[in-house]
Design a protein around this motif. Structure first.
Motif, short mmCIF file in Angstrom:
data_model
loop_
_atom_site.label_atom_id
_atom_site.label_comp_id
_atom_site.label_asym_id
_atom_site.label_seq_id
_atom_site.Cartn_x
_atom_site.Cartn_y
_atom_site.Cartn_z
N ALA A 182 0.86 -1.31 -0.16
CA ALA A 182 -0.03 -0.03 -0.10
C ALA A 182 0.94 1.32 0.14
CB ALA A 182 -1.04 -0.13 1.15
N VAL A 183 0.65 1.97 -0.96
CA VAL A 183 1.57 3.37 -0.97
C VAL A 183 0.53 4.63 -0.99
CG1 VAL A 183 2.93 4.59 -2.46
CG2 VAL A 183 3.19 1.94 -2.65
N ALA A 184 0.91 5.38 0.01
CA ALA A 184 0.18 6.70 0.26
C ALA A 184 0.74 7.78 -0.57
CB ALA A 184 -0.40 6.92 1.74
N TYR A 185 0.16 8.66 -1.21
CA TYR A 185 0.66 9.89 -1.80
C TYR A 185 -0.22 10.90 -2.01
CZ TYR A 185 -1.56 7.90 -6.05
OH TYR A 185 -2.60 7.35 -7.00
N PHE A 186 0.03 12.04 -2.22
CA PHE A 186 -0.61 13.47 -2.33
C PHE A 186 -0.52 14.02 -3.65
CE2 PHE A 186 0.32 12.60 2.16
CZ PHE A 186 -0.72 13.22 2.78
N ILE A 187 -1.61 14.26 -4.22
CA ILE A 187 -1.57 15.13 -5.45
C ILE A 187 -1.50 16.40 -5.04
CG2 ILE A 187 -3.01 15.71 -7.63
CD1 ILE A 187 -2.07 12.67 -7.46
N ASP A 188 -2.16 16.83 -3.94
CA ASP A 188 -1.80 18.36 -3.43
C ASP A 188 -2.18 18.01 -1.87
OD1 ASP A 188 -4.63 18.43 -3.18
OD2 ASP A 188 -4.62 19.08 -5.33
N GLU A 190 -4.88 18.57 -0.48
CA GLU A 190 -6.20 18.32 0.04
C GLU A 190 -6.85 16.90 -1.02
OE1 GLU A 190 -8.98 21.60 -0.40
OE2 GLU A 190 -7.55 22.91 0.41
N THR A 191 -5.81 16.38 -1.76
CA THR A 191 -5.99 15.23 -2.61
C THR A 191 -5.00 14.15 -2.27
OG1 THR A 191 -6.93 16.56 -4.26
CG2 THR A 191 -6.57 14.32 -4.83
N THR A 192 -5.55 12.89 -1.47
CA THR A 192 -4.58 11.90 -1.05
C THR A 192 -5.38 10.68 -1.54
OG1 THR A 192 -4.06 13.21 0.92
CG2 THR A 192 -3.40 10.97 0.69
N TYR A 193 -4.42 9.67 -2.15
CA TYR A 193 -4.73 8.50 -2.46
C TYR A 193 -3.92 7.32 -1.68
CZ TYR A 193 -7.53 10.85 -6.01
OH TYR A 193 -8.33 11.68 -6.67
N ILE A 194 -4.37 6.10 -1.77
CA ILE A 194 -3.57 5.11 -1.34
C ILE A 194 -3.88 3.84 -2.28
CG2 ILE A 194 -3.10 3.27 0.60
CD1 ILE A 194 -4.30 5.06 2.50
#
Length: 528
Positions: A182-188, A190-194
């Motif tokens: 599982a990899v968490a990352y931020f587009i900005d 206020e926008t986060t995905y895993i």
């Protein structure tokens, strides 16, 4: 803590009456074994003390002794395994393993070497694999170190830019028991995905509800700008949790610090309403089995996470014994029986009981709290609205160690491995000179049946927690019993970077020796 007792063995005199009336002793021996095998451990021992005949029945049955041994070591029997080992051999192996822990030779080990760049930022050992992730370079690895014959193994390397669609990931969690990364990352901000992928390839995990989990916005602060200052990703079984430390920008006032913790059932949904947030300092969090979460702030709070469609339900609040600043909360769950992939269907014969494990909390004051998790599963007579004071839950269920410097520590089931700091480094006075390994077993059967191995510690111990420039003198006394063995091997503090422990091995990661030209780190694996 109240322990339930079967009505038929409420007391030994009543048991003797029932035995005589029912003619239990007149039954064939195999049938007596079968009937008694349904009793809990304590009731079984009560029956064995009724008369000589029942005592002989118990001592002549490996099955009954195996039940008692499992309970004493606070283990659960795993059903439906493919193992055909005889019960008598299982009993012998179980007893031998409990004592081998105290006899392991720290001078005898095998060594695995790593390039220096493979040992930064986040590293852990789980299910026979060493996984690493470096936030600065966004490099990640997973390699097998002690694979088992029936186990699927993973050997992967992720170069910069391959973990997620953006340049850098913000956290990585790997679970080889589920073939999951599982990899968490931020587009900005206020926008986060895993992202949820399989370790053995780059495809979406076959059991995932979707390719990525979606993070909720900052609750209660819609319209405010916020910055994520820190993240932490953890998982157990079907649950994945992401903790974010946030800085909320507010007009004409100071920014507000807060944290947000969101939990997903990643196999069934990519969204979740299971969100906690607060402005108090969050020390750490961990899973308590498959449906509970422990959150350590100024207190210890237990939440139910069975329903992902709503905010976690507060079950109990345990007051902390001091105004602690928590550094880490350790409760490894990798030896708990849980659903696994098909290639890993051959499971061990027993696993740790999630209701009877050890929680380790370390603080900025170099104090180590060892807490029995049994108190987090018995809420009879308690209400979530009323915090439970330390004096009511702590002294009998905990043991506190005070160190002059930061110690190295890891937990495995009911066992603790601590590297005690000794002396002061002559060149770097803020660091110890050496570390000394202390092995501790907190299972009840260890203190009761130590068989000459180790030192039994039952007497209470008291530490000073004086605060506020010695204006408020306080002390804490704890008495959770344990057995301790001190290794005769001492290690230079500058050589030891980290330690781990599981049911089969002790692992010690050495720092780079810059006096040589190889620029490698060494992982020592010591069988127990």
């Amino acid at each position: 803590m109240m322990t339930s007792i079967s009505p038929i063995v409420e007391n030994t005199s009543h048991t003797a009456y029932l035995v005589k009336k029912a003619g239990l002793l007149s039954l064939p021996e195999e049938l007596r074994f079968y009937i008694l095998s349904f009793l809990p451990c304590r009731d079984l021992l009560r029956c064995a003390s009724v008369c000589k005949a029942l005592h002989r029945t118990y001592t002549s049955s490996s099955v009954l002794q195996y039940i008692v041994e499992l309970s004493g070591q606070q283990l659960l029997r795993v059903p439906n395994t493919n193992d055909r080992t005889a019960i008598s051999e299982r009993l012998r192996l179980l007893r031998d393993r409990s004592h081998a822990w105290f006899k392991f030779d720290s001078h005898s080990f095998k060594t695995i070497t790593f390039p220096i760049e493979m040992c930064d930022e986040r590293k852990t050992i789980i299910d026979g694999h060493f996984s690493l992730w470096d936030k600065n370079t966004d490099l990640a690895w997973i390699i097998p170190i002690v694979p088992k014959r029936s186990q699927q193994t993973f050997a992967r390397e992720w170069s910069p830019g391959t973990l997620c669609p953006v340049r850098y990931s913000d956290d990585v969690f790997m679970d080889p028991t589920q073939n999951l990364i599982a990899v968490a990352y931020f587009i900005d901000d206020e926008t986060t995905y895993i992202n949820l992928r399989a370790l053995d390839g780059d495809s979406v995990h076959p059991q995932a509800a979707g390719p990525k989990l979606i993070l909720s916005g900052s609750p209660g602060y819609d319209g405010n700008r916020f910055t994520t200052t820190c993240t932490e990703l953890k998982g157990f079984g079907k649950h994945i949790a992401l903790r974010r430390s946030l800085l909320i920008s507010r007009i004409e006032t100071w920014p507000l610090k807060m944290w947000q913790l969101q939990i997903w059932d990643w196999r069934h949904s990519t969204t979740s309403n299971s969100v906690l947030s607060d402005t108090t300092r969050l020390g750490d969090f961990c899973f308590l089995g498959s449906n509970r979460l422990l959150v350590v702030t100024i207190d210890l709070k237990i939440y139910s996470i069975e329903d992902m469609s709503q905010t976690p339900q507060l079950l109990a609040c345990f007051q902390s014994p001091e105004r602690w600043l928590v550094k880490q909360c350790l409760l490894p769950m990798d030896d708990i029986d849980r659903p696994q992939t098909q290639v890993q269907s051959n499971k061990s014969m027993h696993s740790s009981d999630p209701n009877h494990r050890l929680l380790c909390i370390t603080t900025e004051a170099n104090r180590v709290y060892i807490i029995s998790t049994r108190i987090f599963f018995d809420f009879e007579g308690m209400t979530a609205e009323t915090p439970i004071s330390w004096n009511d839950w702590g002294p009998l269920n905990a043991r506190i160690f005070q160190h002059p410097y930061e110690c190295k520590i890891h937990v495995g089931g009911n066992r603790i491995l601590q590297a005690f700091p000794i002396g002061t480094h002559m060149t770097f006075p803020d660091f110890p000179k050496e570390y000394e390994l202390h092995m501790m077993d907190f299972s009840p059967i260890a203190a009761k049946n130590r068989r000459g191995l180790g030192r039994v510690v039952k007497e209470p111990s008291t530490i000073d927690i004086t605060e506020y420039y010695e204006l408020c003198r306080r002390s804490l006394t704890t008495s959770l019993p344990y057995v301790e063995v001190v290794s005769d091997r001492k290690m230079r503090a500058i050589d030891l970077e980290d330690i781990w422990l599981d049911k089969d091995n002790v692992y010690m990661l050495n720092n780079v020796d810059y006096t040589t030209d190889d620029n490698i780190r060494r992982l020592e694996i010591i069988g127990i």
